[in-house]
Write a protein that holds these residues in place. Structure first.
Motif, PDB file in Angstrom:
ATOM      1  N   GLY A 188       0.800  -1.235  -0.144  1.00 37.56           N
ATOM      2  CA  GLY A 188      -0.140   0.043  -0.155  1.00 37.56           C
ATOM      3  C   GLY A 188       0.776   1.261   0.080  1.00 37.56           C
ATOM      4  O   GLY A 188       0.656   2.301  -0.640  1.00 37.56           O
ATOM      5  N   THR A 189       1.869   1.300   0.780  1.00 38.15           N
ATOM      6  CA  THR A 189       2.780   2.352   0.838  1.00 38.15           C
ATOM      7  C   THR A 189       3.278   2.644  -0.731  1.00 38.15           C
ATOM      8  O   THR A 189       3.518   3.826  -1.275  1.00 38.15           O
ATOM      9  N   PHE A 190       3.884   1.476  -1.209  1.00 34.11           N
ATOM     10  CA  PHE A 190       4.548   1.823  -2.572  1.00 34.11           C
ATOM     11  C   PHE A 190       3.325   2.171  -3.597  1.00 34.11           C
ATOM     12  O   PHE A 190       3.883   2.970  -4.564  1.00 34.11           O
ATOM     13  N   SER A 191       2.319   1.724  -3.298  1.00 31.31           N
ATOM     14  CA  SER A 191       1.254   2.244  -4.335  1.00 31.31           C
ATOM     15  C   SER A 191       0.917   3.543  -4.207  1.00 31.31           C
ATOM     16  O   SER A 191       0.873   4.242  -5.266  1.00 31.31           O
ATOM     17  N   CYS A 192       1.023   4.228  -2.969  1.00 27.26           N
ATOM     18  CA  CYS A 192       0.748   5.581  -2.714  1.00 27.26           C
ATOM     19  C   CYS A 192       1.902   6.431  -3.496  1.00 27.26           C
ATOM     20  O   CYS A 192       1.593   7.318  -4.020  1.00 27.26           O
ATOM     21  N   LEU A 193       3.069   6.043  -3.334  1.00 26.64           N
ATOM     22  CA  LEU A 193       4.205   6.609  -3.926  1.00 26.64           C
ATOM     23  C   LEU A 193       4.291   6.300  -5.515  1.00 26.64           C
ATOM     24  O   LEU A 193       4.750   7.300  -6.042  1.00 26.64           O
ATOM     25  N   ARG A 194       3.987   5.238  -5.865  1.00 18.54           N
ATOM     26  CA  ARG A 194       3.849   5.106  -7.366  1.00 18.54           C
ATOM     27  C   ARG A 194       3.009   6.036  -8.272  1.00 18.54           C
ATOM     28  O   ARG A 194       3.218   6.555  -9.361  1.00 18.54           O
ATOM     29  N   ILE A 195       1.532   6.248  -7.509  1.00 23.00           N
ATOM     30  CA  ILE A 195       0.531   6.847  -8.255  1.00 23.00           C
ATOM     31  C   ILE A 195       1.140   8.407  -8.077  1.00 23.00           C
ATOM     32  O   ILE A 195       0.331   9.476  -8.555  1.00 23.00           O
ATOM     33  N   GLY A 196       2.029   8.652  -7.294  1.00 19.74           N
ATOM     34  CA  GLY A 196       2.520  10.155  -7.211  1.00 19.74           C
ATOM     35  C   GLY A 196       2.020  11.391  -6.225  1.00 19.74           C
ATOM     36  O   GLY A 196       2.094  12.270  -6.250  1.00 19.74           O
ATOM     37  N   ILE A 230      -2.278   7.960   3.442  1.00 23.08           N
ATOM     38  CA  ILE A 230      -1.538   6.903   3.553  1.00 23.08           C
ATOM     39  C   ILE A 230      -1.976   5.825   4.667  1.00 23.08           C
ATOM     40  O   ILE A 230      -1.735   4.642   4.489  1.00 23.08           O
ATOM     41  N   ARG A 231      -2.348   6.350   5.642  1.00 29.50           N
ATOM     42  CA  ARG A 231      -2.802   5.569   6.955  1.00 29.50           C
ATOM     43  C   ARG A 231      -4.034   4.639   6.496  1.00 29.50           C
ATOM     44  O   ARG A 231      -3.894   3.525   6.733  1.00 29.50           O
ATOM     45  N   LYS A 232      -5.025   5.335   5.839  1.00 31.15           N
ATOM     46  CA  LYS A 232      -6.040   4.517   5.264  1.00 31.15           C
ATOM     47  C   LYS A 232      -5.750   3.518   4.031  1.00 31.15           C
ATOM     48  O   LYS A 232      -6.325   2.300   4.181  1.00 31.15           O
ATOM     49  N   ILE A 233      -4.868   3.756   3.272  1.00 27.96           N
ATOM     50  CA  ILE A 233      -4.538   2.910   2.166  1.00 27.96           C
ATOM     51  C   ILE A 233      -3.700   1.943   2.856  1.00 27.96           C
ATOM     52  O   ILE A 233      -3.843   0.655   2.531  1.00 27.96           O
ATOM     53  N   MET A 234      -2.767   2.096   3.835  1.00 24.22           N
ATOM     54  CA  MET A 234      -1.755   0.965   4.582  1.00 24.22           C
ATOM     55  C   MET A 234      -2.869  -0.145   5.280  1.00 24.22           C
ATOM     56  O   MET A 234      -2.626  -1.137   5.088  1.00 24.22           O
TER      57      MET A 234
END
Length: 73
Positions: free
Chosen positions: A34-42, A52-56
């Motif tokens: 989830g952390t990497f997906s947040c960073l990947r989408i910019g 990030i908290r919700k996505i993780m």
């Protein structure tokens, strides 16, 4: 139900212990994904910190649940 002893004298972990360990391992892997997906989408800055908290938690709990079901079956 009693747990069988191994030849080395230690008992094997119970089914619940294995399922719990697999859930925690799946949760950890899902949180990293989830952390990497947040960073990947910019996402950057405040947007990243707000979501990030919700996505993780969402990706960690989903992946952990499916991994626990798979390993427990």
């Amino acid at each position: 139900m009693p747990v069988a002893m191994s030849p080395y004298g230690k008992s094997q972990p119970s089914c619940f212990s294995c399922t719990k360990m697999d859930f925690v391992m799946g949760c950890t892997m899902g949180m990293v994904a989830g952390t990497f997906s947040c960073l990947r989408i910019g996402m950057h800055g405040q947007e990243l910190m707000d979501s990030i908290r919700k996505i993780m938690m969402r990706s960690g709990s989903t992946f952990g649940t499916f991994m626990a079901i798979k390993m427990g079956a």
